[in-house]
Write a protein that holds these residues in place. Structure first.
Motif, PDB file in Angstrom:
ATOM      1  N   MET A   1      -5.494   7.679   5.525  1.00  0.00           N
ATOM      2  CA  MET A   1      -6.390   6.277   5.998  1.00  0.00           C
ATOM      3  C   MET A   1      -6.952   6.000   4.664  1.00  0.00           C
ATOM      4  SD  MET A   1      -4.835   4.709   7.453  1.00  0.00           S
ATOM      5  CE  MET A   1      -6.090   2.727   7.463  1.00  0.00           C
ATOM      6  N   LEU A   2      -8.023   7.601   3.659  1.00  0.00           N
ATOM      7  CA  LEU A   2      -8.803   6.939   2.798  1.00  0.00           C
ATOM      8  C   LEU A   2      -8.547   7.121   1.565  1.00  0.00           C
ATOM      9  CD1 LEU A   2     -11.375  10.690   3.223  1.00  0.00           C
ATOM     10  CD2 LEU A   2     -11.218   8.043   3.197  1.00  0.00           C
ATOM     11  N   LEU A   3      -6.826   7.683   1.473  1.00  0.00           N
ATOM     12  CA  LEU A   3      -5.991   7.063   0.869  1.00  0.00           C
ATOM     13  C   LEU A   3      -5.882   5.664   0.316  1.00  0.00           C
ATOM     14  CD1 LEU A   3      -3.802  10.339   0.663  1.00  0.00           C
ATOM     15  CD2 LEU A   3      -5.513   9.985  -1.272  1.00  0.00           C
ATOM     16  N   LEU A   4      -5.847   5.273   1.547  1.00  0.00           N
ATOM     17  CA  LEU A   4      -4.580   4.029   1.561  1.00  0.00           C
ATOM     18  C   LEU A   4      -6.136   2.756   1.152  1.00  0.00           C
ATOM     19  CD1 LEU A   4      -2.815   2.503   2.364  1.00  0.00           C
ATOM     20  CD2 LEU A   4      -4.076   1.614   4.593  1.00  0.00           C
ATOM     21  N   ILE A   5      -7.111   3.326   1.430  1.00  0.00           N
ATOM     22  CA  ILE A   5      -8.702   2.035   0.730  1.00  0.00           C
ATOM     23  C   ILE A   5      -8.823   2.052  -0.534  1.00  0.00           C
ATOM     24  CG2 ILE A   5     -11.136   1.988   1.415  1.00  0.00           C
ATOM     25  CD1 ILE A   5     -11.035   3.269   4.316  1.00  0.00           C
ATOM     26  N   VAL A   6      -8.637   3.575  -1.219  1.00  0.00           N
ATOM     27  CA  VAL A   6      -8.733   4.065  -2.689  1.00  0.00           C
ATOM     28  C   VAL A   6      -7.652   3.214  -3.280  1.00  0.00           C
ATOM     29  CG1 VAL A   6      -8.584   5.923  -4.307  1.00  0.00           C
ATOM     30  CG2 VAL A   6     -10.001   6.226  -2.184  1.00  0.00           C
ATOM     31  N   ALA A   7      -6.498   3.167  -2.910  1.00  0.00           N
ATOM     32  CA  ALA A   7      -5.372   2.671  -3.746  1.00  0.00           C
ATOM     33  C   ALA A   7      -5.914   0.915  -3.689  1.00  0.00           C
ATOM     34  CB  ALA A   7      -3.786   3.171  -2.690  1.00  0.00           C
ATOM     35  N   ARG A   8      -6.079   0.459  -2.179  1.00  0.00           N
ATOM     36  CA  ARG A   8      -6.549  -0.898  -1.569  1.00  0.00           C
ATOM     37  C   ARG A   8      -7.202  -0.924  -3.006  1.00  0.00           C
ATOM     38  NH1 ARG A   8      -9.503  -4.376   1.790  1.00  0.00           N
ATOM     39  NH2 ARG A   8     -10.489  -2.540   2.157  1.00  0.00           N
ATOM     40  N   LEU A   9      -8.377  -0.985  -3.011  1.00  0.00           N
ATOM     41  CA  LEU A   9      -9.335  -1.049  -3.705  1.00  0.00           C
ATOM     42  C   LEU A   9      -9.287  -0.969  -5.702  1.00  0.00           C
ATOM     43  CD1 LEU A   9     -12.123   0.709  -1.818  1.00  0.00           C
ATOM     44  CD2 LEU A   9     -11.601  -1.393  -2.639  1.00  0.00           C
ATOM     45  N   TYR A  10      -8.650   0.278  -5.225  1.00  0.00           N
ATOM     46  CA  TYR A  10      -7.815   0.144  -7.064  1.00  0.00           C
ATOM     47  C   TYR A  10      -6.419  -0.926  -7.771  1.00  0.00           C
ATOM     48  CZ  TYR A  10      -5.428   2.689 -10.522  1.00  0.00           C
ATOM     49  OH  TYR A  10      -4.025   2.359 -11.713  1.00  0.00           O
ATOM     50  N   MET A  11      -6.062  -1.666  -7.128  1.00  0.00           N
ATOM     51  CA  MET A  11      -5.019  -2.041  -7.010  1.00  0.00           C
ATOM     52  C   MET A  11      -5.831  -3.492  -6.641  1.00  0.00           C
ATOM     53  SD  MET A  11      -1.724  -1.101  -4.219  1.00  0.00           S
ATOM     54  CE  MET A  11      -1.070  -2.532  -5.017  1.00  0.00           C
TER      55      MET A  11
END
Length: 138
Positions: A40-50
């Motif tokens: 979930m942390l990776l998903l949050i980071v990926a979403r913010l990055y994108m």
């Protein structure tokens, strides 16, 4: 496009499980340590990055939001797989941790509820004289 949000979640989930297994191995336990949380942390980071790069279409973001809303049920389902009998046989530490967690959560929720109460509505000031429009209508 919503399927891309699901694909992004699946990628983050696989990476999280892999990293959780690595973390468990590094700690000397033969289990996954925090794989879903890492995912979930990776998903949050990926979403913010994108989002910062403006490469996240709205429909993909909806797919990510959908899975983000399902985060708590997924964690509860994964926690249900844990061996609670073995945890309880391990000693009273599990019961103590559960009791402390419930008390802390109740305290935090209570504090949040108290802080969100609005100020009392101010009492309107009394009129010093009658409204001329009201007296003419009578």
């Amino acid at each position: 496009m919503i399927i891309y949000g699901t694909a992004l979640l699946a990628t983050c989930h696989l990476l999280g499980i892999f990293l959780g297994d690595l973390l468990g191995h590094a700690l000397g336990v033969k289990t996954n340590v925090g794989g879903v949380g890492i995912a979930m942390l990776l998903l949050i980071v990926a979403r913010l990055y994108m989002q910062q790069r403006q490469i996240l279409p709205k429909l993909t973001e909806l797919g990510v939001e959908y899975w983000g809303a399902l985060y708590i049920p997924v964690v509860v389902a994964m926690a249900a797989q844990q061996d609670m009998v073995a945890a309880l046989r391990g000693g009273p530490v599990a019961l103590l941790a559960a009791a402390i967690t419930v008390l802390v959560c109740a305290g935090v929720i209570s504090a949040i509820n108290r802080s969100e109460r609005g100020e009392h509505e101010p009492v309107p000031a009394p009129l010093l004289h009658d409204n001329p429009l009201l007296t003419e209508a009578e």
